[in-house]
Every structure is written in C-alpha cells, then in structure tokens.
Scaffold this motif. Structure first.
Motif, PDB file in Angstrom:
ATOM      1  N   LEU A   1       1.069  -1.297   0.049  1.00 17.08           N
ATOM      2  CA  LEU A   1       0.248  -0.027   0.096  1.00 17.08           C
ATOM      3  C   LEU A   1       1.015   1.161  -0.018  1.00 17.08           C
ATOM      4  O   LEU A   1       1.847   1.304   1.016  1.00 17.08           O
TER       5      LEU A   1
ATOM      6  N   PRO B   1       2.782   4.236  12.448  1.00 15.29           N
ATOM      7  CA  PRO B   1       2.320   3.937  11.296  1.00 15.29           C
ATOM      8  C   PRO B   1       0.707   3.537  11.429  1.00 15.29           C
ATOM      9  O   PRO B   1       0.522   3.117  12.812  1.00 15.29           O
TER      10      PRO B   1
ATOM     11  N   TRP C   1       8.221   5.591   2.974  1.00 16.01           N
ATOM     12  CA  TRP C   1       7.827   4.525   4.024  1.00 16.01           C
ATOM     13  C   TRP C   1       7.082   3.638   3.728  1.00 16.01           C
ATOM     14  O   TRP C   1       6.113   2.967   4.445  1.00 16.01           O
ATOM     15  N   ILE C   2       7.183   3.010   2.354  1.00 14.10           N
ATOM     16  CA  ILE C   2       6.088   1.942   1.929  1.00 14.10           C
ATOM     17  C   ILE C   2       6.788   0.494   2.251  1.00 14.10           C
ATOM     18  O   ILE C   2       7.853   0.011   1.867  1.00 14.10           O
ATOM     19  N   THR C   3       5.960   0.090   3.278  1.00  8.81           N
ATOM     20  CA  THR C   3       6.390  -1.286   3.668  1.00  8.81           C
ATOM     21  C   THR C   3       6.204  -2.342   2.702  1.00  8.81           C
ATOM     22  O   THR C   3       5.342  -2.426   2.196  1.00  8.81           O
TER      23      THR C   3
ATOM     24  N   SER D   1      -1.043   8.088  13.621  1.00  6.69           N
ATOM     25  CA  SER D   1      -0.426   8.234  14.883  1.00  6.69           C
ATOM     26  C   SER D   1      -1.137   8.719  15.898  1.00  6.69           C
ATOM     27  O   SER D   1      -2.412   9.158  15.694  1.00  6.69           O
TER      28      SER D   1
ATOM     29  N   GLY E   1       1.781  12.742   5.200  1.00  6.83           N
ATOM     30  CA  GLY E   1       1.556  11.318   6.193  1.00  6.83           C
ATOM     31  C   GLY E   1       0.394  11.135   6.634  1.00  6.83           C
ATOM     32  O   GLY E   1      -0.849  10.848   6.022  1.00  6.83           O
ATOM     33  N   SER E   2      -0.032  11.982   7.918  1.00  7.61           N
ATOM     34  CA  SER E   2      -1.232  12.022   8.509  1.00  7.61           C
ATOM     35  C   SER E   2      -2.301  12.645   7.621  1.00  7.61           C
ATOM     36  O   SER E   2      -3.347  12.247   7.653  1.00  7.61           O
TER      37      SER E   2
ATOM     38  N   ILE F   1       0.448   5.049   0.273  1.00  9.32           N
ATOM     39  CA  ILE F   1      -0.444   6.265   0.173  1.00  9.32           C
ATOM     40  C   ILE F   1       0.491   7.350   0.614  1.00  9.32           C
ATOM     41  O   ILE F   1       0.635   8.588   0.264  1.00  9.32           O
ATOM     42  N   THR F   2       1.454   7.199   1.827  1.00  4.52           N
ATOM     43  CA  THR F   2       2.117   8.130   2.536  1.00  4.52           C
ATOM     44  C   THR F   2       3.467   8.934   1.434  1.00  4.52           C
ATOM     45  O   THR F   2       3.789   7.904   0.515  1.00  4.52           O
TER      46      THR F   2
ATOM     47  N   ASP G   1      -1.932  11.100  18.446  1.00  2.00           N
ATOM     48  CA  ASP G   1      -2.833  12.222  18.234  1.00  2.00           C
ATOM     49  C   ASP G   1      -3.896  12.466  17.470  1.00  2.00           C
ATOM     50  O   ASP G   1      -4.979  12.780  17.712  1.00  2.00           O
ATOM     51  N   VAL G   2      -3.470  12.006  16.053  1.00  3.45           N
ATOM     52  CA  VAL G   2      -4.385  11.743  14.939  1.00  3.45           C
ATOM     53  C   VAL G   2      -5.560  11.018  15.140  1.00  3.45           C
ATOM     54  O   VAL G   2      -6.863  11.362  15.169  1.00  3.45           O
TER      55      VAL G   2
END
Ligand SMILES: Cc1cc2nc3c(=O)[nH]c(=O)nc-3n(C[C@H](O)[C@H](O)[C@H](O)COP(=O)(O)OP(=O)(O)OC[C@H]3O[C@@H](n4cnc5c(N)ncnc54)[C@H](O)[C@@H]3O)c2cc1C
Length: 436
Positions: free
Chosen positions: A161, A407, A194-196, A410, A169-170, A163-164, A412-413
């Motif tokens: 996936l 990931p 940061w795509i795993t 996060s 990011g958030s 997205i970031t 706070d979000v």
C-alpha cells in the motif's frame, strides 16, 4: 518484531504457563471462541515453529522467497488478504488448518495474527499484503480482480500500500503524486515514502491525485512496479529491517486506466475505510508483543537473585507485573468486543460505527505495548538492552514498539479521529431522535 530463537522454539504447543503470557480463552471459558479457533491456533503455532527462522533471516537481511510460496501453499495468503470474511468464490484456495471459507470469522483473523506474531519477522513479509490487497478485493472491477487477485493469492506476485509521501503522512488529503489522464492511460509523477514491503512488491496500491485539491481529488490506482519510470530504494529504519521499508519515485509512469480502483476522485473514502483493519491488526500485534514481554520478564523475575532473594519477591516488581497485566487484559477484552461487533455488522456499518472506536483502540494498544515493554526492559536490567540471550525478545519488542504508534495513523491524530467520529454518531442519533 520479536526474535524467535531456538530457545523459544522449545516451548510446548500448549503455550506458555507464565501468567498473562496467553489470553484467558486458551484455558478458561469464553463466548467468542470455539473448537475451530482452537484448532487454528494449534496449527499456526506449529507452522511458525516449523517454518520461521528469524535469526537467520535477519542475518541475511531478507526472508527467502521460498517461504512466501510456502505461505501460499499452506493457506496463509487467502485469510491474510481477506481479514475476517472469506467470500465463497475463494473457497477453492487453500486455507490454513483446513478451515472452511464460510466458517472463517474475525476471531480466526485474530488467532491467525496472534500466532503469527509469535514468529516475529514472519509478520513483516505480510504487511504489504494485509493493507494492499483489501482495496483490490473490495473495490476493483470484476475484470481487474480476475486478472490480479489470483496472482496475489497464489503467492506469484506481491502487493503493498503506497499512500504516504515525504510531504503528506497523517494529512492524506494533501498528497501530491499526480495521475493525469492521457487517452487510456494515467501518467503518474510523484514520490511515496515509508512503503512497507515496497522493494519486493510487484504491485503498489497507490493513492494519486486525479482531480483538484483536497480529499475529493484523490483516486486509488494499482501500479505495476515493473513499468518504466519507477525507482525504489530501501529506507533504513531502526526496527523491523525485514519489512523492506521503501522510497518510491514515479517519473512519467504510464499506467493503463483500467487499473483504476473504484471511481475516479472517490479514493479518499476507500483509503480511510481500509485503515480500519490495518489498525485492528496493529492491536493484535501489540497484544502478542506485550504478552511475550510479560512471559520472558516473569521467567527472569523468578530466577534472578538480587539482594538475597529472587526479583519476584520484591513487592515493587510484583506491582509492575500487576499494572502491566491489568492493561493487557483490558486491551484484550476491548479488542474481542470490537472483533465480535464487526462480525455482526456489514462492512459499511462496521466502518461507520466502529471506525472511531478502532482508532482509539489502536491508540490504547500502542500505549499498552509501550508501557509493558518499558516495564519489562526495566525488570530485565541489562538483559533488556541486549540483542541476544534471555532479554532478546523484550529488547526487540521495546525497540519496535514505536512501530505500533506512528504507522497506521499516529497517536494524536487517532485520538482526535475517535472523538470526532463519536460526536458524529451522537449528533446523528440526536437528530433522528428529535424527528420522532
Ligand atoms: C515503519 C513505517 C512503515 C510505514 N508503512 C507505510 C506503508 O506501508 N504505506 C504507507 O502509505 N505509509 C506507511 N508509513 C507511513 C505512516 O503511515 C506515516 O508515517 C504516518 O501516517 C505519520 O505520517 P508522517 O510520518 O508524515 O507524520 P506527520 O503527519 O508529519 O505527523 C507528525 C506528528 O504530528 C502529529 N500530528 C499530525 N497532524 C496532527 C494534528 N492534526 N493534530 C495533532 N497532532 C498531529 C502526528 O500525530 C505525529 O506525531 C509507514 C511509516 C513507518 C515509520
């Protein structure tokens, strides 16, 4: 996440006898689990013992490709791709433990991950699949599904996936990777970060901007990694090096328009609902990580002599275990409740009613995971900071625990999302009540 060493392989298939090392349903009654779940637990636990060799893989820097093919043959890829429901049309694929597709539910999903996480790094090779396959299976056209999904489920091709981005990011609404229509192709330009599993994936389930600014201009596009104009490079991160975290660059990549997932400019909602299972799956990971820490720390606390007695005889040490245990058992109970509710609801209702709850659950999982790992590191003393020996799993888990917090949304979000979703539901209920 955790190192699964030869020493840990000697555990019996019954699980650990240390307090809180196993969820209570293993030894006590529960309304949620039946013989099928118990059977699955035992099968996967044996599978992990027989097939996972994290130490060797970490030393080599990768999981052998043959293991992935074995995962397909042994029936792991279908349940991992589908989560809590396996549609009848995929019943002819192998499913681990011989569980029938129609019997598979959210608790099988929970058990599957709980046991896989015992194997540490094995889970890192499934991250892309578990978050990248759902949009394909849920929203792709029947033709696209028929073309791509079998390759994924057979283990021939891999997916992740994307997205970031470096600058978003958030704030997914602000992604800048563009996909401009040119006849029957989209021309893609931009970067993903940061795509795993990116480096070893064949397909990227990618968020792109096809329209104007904000959420309403985002689409999902399946991009074949082997197209000209794509570059991948590995990003070194502190923990989970087998996850192959990747930086991807797209330069004038021509993607056939038929690889659009869902409707053009309707990708944002799809991305948001996709996060729900990812968050739940992070919760499963946190629970197993915390229980592993408690298991190893408790063994050590009963062995280590300090000031003339073993550690566990110190009230302060028992207090630490008690604080950890109540958090872990609370998290388990909340997780089981959410899994149960999701099983009773349609996909759409589950997303509507439990999206915010899942966000808060994920936050709690990160906090519990971190608290337990920190306390267990302290109980282990120097061993808690040592990559080999009796503290090795705690060391690895404490190093990786931030991977549960940032990931997948996060902290706070997620807290903010949880409260906003609760208010939205409450206001809708108030409005409906006022109409009566
Ligand atoms: C190991 C790893 C693997 C990952 N795998 C993937 C992957 O496979 N696919 C993918 O697409 N992405 C992946 N990501 C990206 C991940 O989802 C993002 O890192 C995450 O969403 C946070 O985005 P960011 O790093 O840009 O931080 P930012 O969005 O810049 O946030 C930084 C900090 O500010 C806080 N913050 C942001 N907005 C607010 C707000 N409104 N109110 C209060 N606080 C706020 C955040 O909570 C955070 O603490 C991965 C990241 C890591 C580290």
């Amino acid at each position: 996440m955790s190192a699964f060493t030869a020493e840990h392989k000697s555990h019996s298939f019954e699980g650990s006898l240390m307090p809180w090392a196993e969820p209570s349903w293993h030894t006590r009654p529960s309304p949620y689990y039946n013989d099928s779940h118990r059977h699955l637990r035992d099968v996967i636990r044996k599978w992990v013992v027989d097939n996972v060799d994290t130490e060797t893989w970490e030393a080599a820097g990768e999981v052998p490709r043959s293991i992935y093919h074995k995962c397909a043959a042994d029936g792991l890829l279908v349940p991992i791709s589908f989560g809590r429901k396996i549609p009848a049309e995929y019943a002819n694929y192998p499913i681990i433990g011989g569980i029938k597709a129609e019997d598979w539910d959210g608790f099988h999903d929970f058990v599957l991950w709980d046991e896989l996480y015992r194997g540490g790094a094995i889970s890192s090779i499934f991250v892309g699949l578990t978050v990248g396959a759902p949009p394909l299976r849920e929203y792709a056209s029947p033709e696209l599904k028929a073309e791509i999904l079998p390759q994924i489920l057979n283990g021939e091709k891999r997916i992740c996936l994307a997205i970031t981005e470096p600058s978003a990011g958030s704030d997914v609404r602000n992604i800048t990777t563009t996909a401009e229509k040119d006849g029957d192709v989209y021309v893609v330009n931009g970067e993903k970060k940061w795509i795993t599993n990116g480096i070893f994936s064949d397909y990227f389930m990618t968020a792109v901007r096809t329209g104007g600014s904000g959420a309403g201009g985002i689409s999902m596009l399946l991009i074949n990694r082997h197209l000209p104009g794509i570059k991948c490079r590995k990003i070194e991160i502190g923990a989970g090096k087998l996850s192959a975290t990747t930086y991807i660059t797209f330069e004038d990549v021509r993607v056939p328009a038929k690889y659009l997932i869902g409707q053009e400019n309707a990708g944002f909602r799809l991305i948001m609902s996709n996060f729900n299972h990812e968050r739940l799956w992070i919760v499963f990971q946190a629970l197993r990580g915390a229980r592993t820490c408690l298991e190893d720390a408790m063994k050590w606390a009963q062995k280590r002599e300090v000031f003339g007695t073993v550690l566990i005889e110190q009230p302060v040490v028992r207090h630490k275990f008690g604080l950890c245990a109540k958090k872990v058992e609370g998290l388990q109970a909340w997780t089981e409740q959410v899994v149960y509710e999701l099983d009773q609801l349609s996909e759409a209702e589950g997303n509507r009613l439990l999206g915010g709850v899942t966000a808060l659950l994920k936050v709690e999982a990160g906090m519990v995971g971190k608290f337990v790992a920190d306390e267990c590191v302290k109980i282990m003393g120097g061993l808690g900071l040592t990559k080999t020996g009796q503290g090795s799993r705690i060391e690895a888990i404490s190093r990786g625990v931030i991977g549960l917090i940032v990931p997948g949304g996060s902290e706070d979000v997620m807290i903010d999302l949880g409260v906003r979703e609760a208010l939205k539901l409450s206001r809708a209920q108030q409005k409906a009540a006022a109409k009566l």
